[in-house]
Design a protein around this motif. Structure first.
Motif, PDB file in Angstrom:
ATOM      1  N   ASN A   1       0.823  -1.213   0.000  1.00 18.84           N
ATOM      2  CA  ASN A   1       0.000   0.000   0.000  1.00 18.84           C
ATOM      3  C   ASN A   1       0.854   1.259   0.000  1.00 18.84           C
ATOM      4  OD1 ASN A   1      -2.369  -1.455  -0.012  1.00 18.84           O
ATOM      5  ND2 ASN A   1      -2.737  -1.277   2.179  1.00 18.84           N
ATOM      6  N   GLY A   2       1.972   1.201   0.729  1.00 17.84           N
ATOM      7  CA  GLY A   2       2.868   2.364   0.786  1.00 17.84           C
ATOM      8  C   GLY A   2       3.452   2.701  -0.571  1.00 17.84           C
ATOM      9  N   LEU A   3       3.986   1.694  -1.270  1.00 19.09           N
ATOM     10  CA  LEU A   3       4.563   1.938  -2.591  1.00 19.09           C
ATOM     11  C   LEU A   3       3.488   2.329  -3.602  1.00 19.09           C
ATOM     12  CD1 LEU A   3       7.265  -0.876  -2.896  1.00 19.09           C
ATOM     13  CD2 LEU A   3       7.615   1.577  -2.588  1.00 19.09           C
ATOM     14  N   ALA A   4       2.311   1.703  -3.498  1.00 22.47           N
ATOM     15  CA  ALA A   4       1.227   2.042  -4.411  1.00 22.47           C
ATOM     16  C   ALA A   4       0.811   3.499  -4.245  1.00 22.47           C
ATOM     17  CB  ALA A   4       0.029   1.124  -4.168  1.00 22.47           C
ATOM     18  N   MET A   5       0.770   3.969  -3.009  1.00 22.78           N
ATOM     19  CA  MET A   5       0.391   5.362  -2.772  1.00 22.78           C
ATOM     20  C   MET A   5       1.443   6.311  -3.337  1.00 22.78           C
ATOM     21  SD  MET A   5      -0.741   7.226   0.781  1.00 22.78           S
ATOM     22  CE  MET A   5       0.927   7.341   1.438  1.00 22.78           C
ATOM     23  N   MET A   6       2.718   5.922  -3.247  1.00 23.04           N
ATOM     24  CA  MET A   6       3.775   6.779  -3.780  1.00 23.04           C
ATOM     25  C   MET A   6       3.656   6.947  -5.288  1.00 23.04           C
ATOM     26  SD  MET A   6       7.036   5.471  -1.516  1.00 23.04           S
ATOM     27  CE  MET A   6       8.190   6.478  -2.451  1.00 23.04           C
ATOM     28  N   THR A   7       3.228   5.888  -5.992  1.00 23.60           N
ATOM     29  CA  THR A   7       3.078   6.004  -7.450  1.00 23.60           C
ATOM     30  C   THR A   7       1.965   6.975  -7.815  1.00 23.60           C
ATOM     31  OG1 THR A   7       1.497   4.159  -7.638  1.00 23.60           O
ATOM     32  CG2 THR A   7       3.837   3.613  -7.724  1.00 23.60           C
ATOM     33  N   LEU A   8       0.962   7.084  -6.945  1.00 24.73           N
ATOM     34  CA  LEU A   8      -0.155   7.979  -7.232  1.00 24.73           C
ATOM     35  C   LEU A   8       0.209   9.450  -7.027  1.00 24.73           C
ATOM     36  CD1 LEU A   8      -3.051   5.922  -5.606  1.00 24.73           C
ATOM     37  CD2 LEU A   8      -2.634   6.268  -8.042  1.00 24.73           C
ATOM     38  N   LEU A   9       1.381   9.711  -6.443  1.00 24.55           N
ATOM     39  CA  LEU A   9       1.844  11.086  -6.293  1.00 24.55           C
ATOM     40  C   LEU A   9       2.462  11.617  -7.580  1.00 24.55           C
ATOM     41  CD1 LEU A   9       3.488  10.812  -2.747  1.00 24.55           C
ATOM     42  CD2 LEU A   9       1.253  11.781  -3.327  1.00 24.55           C
ATOM     43  N   LEU A  10       2.732  10.715  -8.537  1.00 22.58           N
ATOM     44  CA  LEU A  10       3.283  11.142  -9.823  1.00 22.58           C
ATOM     45  C   LEU A  10       2.229  11.916 -10.609  1.00 22.58           C
ATOM     46  CD1 LEU A  10       5.128   7.819 -10.789  1.00 22.58           C
ATOM     47  CD2 LEU A  10       6.147   9.913  -9.857  1.00 22.58           C
ATOM     48  N   PRO A  11       2.650  12.874 -11.421  1.00 26.24           N
ATOM     49  CA  PRO A  11       1.686  13.705 -12.175  1.00 26.24           C
ATOM     50  C   PRO A  11       1.101  12.971 -13.384  1.00 26.24           C
ATOM     51  CG  PRO A  11       3.930  14.356 -12.706  1.00 26.24           C
ATOM     52  CD  PRO A  11       4.045  13.336 -11.617  1.00 26.24           C
ATOM     53  N   ILE A  12       0.292  11.965 -13.107  1.00 30.75           N
ATOM     54  CA  ILE A  12      -0.344  11.173 -14.163  1.00 30.75           C
ATOM     55  C   ILE A  12      -1.839  11.465 -14.150  1.00 30.75           C
ATOM     56  CG2 ILE A  12      -0.742   8.857 -15.072  1.00 30.75           C
ATOM     57  CD1 ILE A  12       2.159   9.655 -15.119  1.00 30.75           C
ATOM     58  N   ALA A  13      -2.377  11.880 -15.300  1.00 32.85           N
ATOM     59  CA  ALA A  13      -3.801  12.216 -15.371  1.00 32.85           C
ATOM     60  C   ALA A  13      -4.626  11.068 -15.950  1.00 32.85           C
ATOM     61  CB  ALA A  13      -3.999  13.473 -16.217  1.00 32.85           C
ATOM     62  N   ASP A  14      -3.997  10.205 -16.762  1.00 29.94           N
ATOM     63  CA  ASP A  14      -4.730   9.109 -17.393  1.00 29.94           C
ATOM     64  C   ASP A  14      -5.069   8.034 -16.367  1.00 29.94           C
ATOM     65  OD1 ASP A  14      -5.622   7.593 -19.859  1.00 29.94           O
ATOM     66  OD2 ASP A  14      -4.137   6.200 -19.033  1.00 29.94           O
ATOM     67  N   ALA A  15      -6.339   7.642 -16.314  1.00 25.30           N
ATOM     68  CA  ALA A  15      -6.798   6.702 -15.285  1.00 25.30           C
ATOM     69  C   ALA A  15      -6.132   5.340 -15.426  1.00 25.30           C
ATOM     70  CB  ALA A  15      -8.315   6.555 -15.363  1.00 25.30           C
ATOM     71  N   THR A  16      -6.047   4.803 -16.641  1.00 24.72           N
ATOM     72  CA  THR A  16      -5.462   3.476 -16.842  1.00 24.72           C
ATOM     73  C   THR A  16      -3.994   3.467 -16.448  1.00 24.72           C
ATOM     74  OG1 THR A  16      -7.004   2.998 -18.649  1.00 24.72           O
ATOM     75  CG2 THR A  16      -5.004   1.664 -18.527  1.00 24.72           C
ATOM     76  N   THR A  17      -3.252   4.508 -16.853  1.00 24.46           N
ATOM     77  CA  THR A  17      -1.825   4.593 -16.509  1.00 24.46           C
ATOM     78  C   THR A  17      -1.636   4.667 -14.998  1.00 24.46           C
ATOM     79  OG1 THR A  17      -1.390   5.760 -18.589  1.00 24.46           O
ATOM     80  CG2 THR A  17       0.309   5.884 -16.885  1.00 24.46           C
ATOM     81  N   ALA A  18      -2.476   5.464 -14.330  1.00 24.17           N
ATOM     82  CA  ALA A  18      -2.368   5.590 -12.874  1.00 24.17           C
ATOM     83  C   ALA A  18      -2.626   4.256 -12.183  1.00 24.17           C
ATOM     84  CB  ALA A  18      -3.356   6.642 -12.373  1.00 24.17           C
ATOM     85  N   VAL A  19      -3.622   3.516 -12.643  1.00 23.16           N
ATOM     86  CA  VAL A  19      -3.939   2.224 -12.043  1.00 23.16           C
ATOM     87  C   VAL A  19      -2.809   1.225 -12.282  1.00 23.16           C
ATOM     88  CG1 VAL A  19      -5.479   0.230 -12.170  1.00 23.16           C
ATOM     89  CG2 VAL A  19      -6.436   2.535 -12.105  1.00 23.16           C
TER      90      VAL A  19
END
Length: 421
Positions: free
Chosen positions: A162-180
């Motif tokens: 969960n910690g690493l997954a949350m860190m990836t969501l801090l990246l400036p990604i707007a596309d939903a599929t890429t973020a997931v």
């Protein structure tokens, strides 16, 4: 001098017990808080859409064999007098990841056939496939350690991922599929790292080593526990599959509710009950006392939460009531099941095997009603836990708690029927 020494030893023992109690809930609270922050960040960044629906649906499909085989069958057999054999544990260790990955493929096929996500589903399915296999191995070790009274690993089992997954969501990604997809990469790396650490520390290996090589005669215990868990969790998958029939984002919203309720249960039950009920405990009295405190505390917290929602978000009052009753039912069901695993015969599972199909049958009937909506599925999820806890508490001869949870079940039925009406 002897009196002083005995007093010091007594104080040290109390301090050790308090530290043991604190570690589990602290780890679980941290893990669940990061998990909820991860979901909140995901919804804030990309919203609820088909990509998040696919992620939540496939994640739960990947968890299904873990809940049925590892948590539902192996864990009770580690606690019960009819112990699981070493050979059976080894089979569970390799069979569960295989089942997890197979269900990911089946779930992806269902989503594609339902017209969800299209080709954007492929990278999400691949990430879910890899994560499911690693997650199964991590849970096997954590649950094995839990059975001998060590709640720390199961309490923090999702923390690295969960910690690493949350860190990836801090990246400036707007596309939903890429973020997931990036979030799934974080889950894979987190679970992979944790598995390496647990393997090097030999977490759970001692329990596996002490397991009997064989049994004298045939036992029906595995079939009772497997049947109970299988029917229970497959019923929940059916309920979640019904959410696919609702407008887009319904699966995401339902899983958000599942996460909130599951976090409360994990923090308050999974991190404490292994200390009170494990292989070397011979009385359910400590578990019963904890259940009473737990139910009283959750009742007060839920009441304050419902009043707050009614004042500031009145349109969400009914869902808030459902969540409050569900939190109470889920926590009670978790505590009651652990006591039943240790202090009841495996055949006692038959009282709960009937409950889930009845609730699921009513949910399937409700689908055809014009007023079918997400609140009905919330009532169904909560009803499964309320019915399970009520029946188990009756078997455990806890009349007070059985009456309380029976009242919760009646309340959920009233909300369900009035919503459809």
């Amino acid at each position: 001098m002897n009196v002083g020494t005995e007093l010091l030893q007594s104080q040290q023992k109390v301090s050790s017990v308090l530290r043991t109690f604190a570690r589990g809930p602290a780890l679980s609270l941290g893990s669940q808080a990061i998990g909820l922050a991860q979901l909140a960040l995901l919804l804030w960044r990309v919203g609820a859409n088909e990509a998040t629906d696919a992620y939540f649906y496939l994640f739960n499909m990947g968890m299904l064999p873990i809940q049925i085989v590892v948590v539902g069958m192996m864990y009770p057999l580690l606690l019960n007098e009819e112990k699981i054999t070493r050979t059976a544990m080894k089979r569970v260790r390799w069979l569960t990841p295989l089942l997890c990955c197979s269900l990911i493929l089946a779930g992806a096929a269902w989503l594609y056939a339902s017209g969800r996500s299209g080709f954007a589903l492929l990278p999400i399915a691949i990430g879910s496939f890899l994560n499911a296999g690693l997650q199964a191995r991590v849970w096997f070790r954590a649950v094995t350690a839990e059975a001998e009274g060590n709640p720390r690993w199961i309490s923090g089992v999702a923390l690295p991922a969960n910690g690493l997954a949350m860190m990836t969501l801090l990246l400036p990604i707007a596309d939903a599929t890429t973020a997931v997809v990036l979030m799934l990469i974080g889950l894979v790396l987190g679970n992979g790292t944790l598995l390496v650490v647990m393997s090097r520390l030999r977490v759970g290996d001692e329990v596996l080593r002490r397991a009997p090589r064989s049994k004298s005669g045939k036992s029906t215990a595995p079939y009772w526990f497997l049947g109970k868990a299988g029917i229970g969790y497959i019923g929940l998958v059916v309920l979640q599959s019904l959410a696919v029939l609702l407008p887009p984002s319904a699966v995401t919203l339902l899983n958000l509710a599942v996460k909130v309720v599951g976090s409360a249960s994990a923090t308050l039950v999974n991190s404490v009950m292994p200390i009170l009920v494990h292989q070397n405990i011979n009385s359910p009295s400590a578990g019963r006392r904890f259940l009473r405190v737990l139910v009283a505390g959750l009742t007060v917290i839920s009441a304050f939460g419902i009043v707050g929602v009614a004042l500031f978000l009145p349109d969400l009052t009914v869902p808030a009531i459902c969540l409050g009753l569900w939190s109470l039912s889920s926590a009670a069901a978790g505590a009651a099941q652990r006591m039943s695993f240790r202090f009841l015969k495996p055949s006692a599972s038959r009282v709960t095997i009937i409950a889930v199909p009845v609730v699921v049958a009513f949910a399937l009937w409700s689908v055809h009603m014009p007023a079918f909506q997400l609140v009905v599925l919330l009532c169904a999820y909560a009803g499964v836990d309320a019915a399970t806890s009520t029946l188990l508490l009756i078997s455990l001869k806890d009349k007070l708690m059985a009456t309380v949870l029976g009242s919760v079940l009646i309340g959920l039925a009233v909300i369900w029927v009035s919503t459809l009406a």
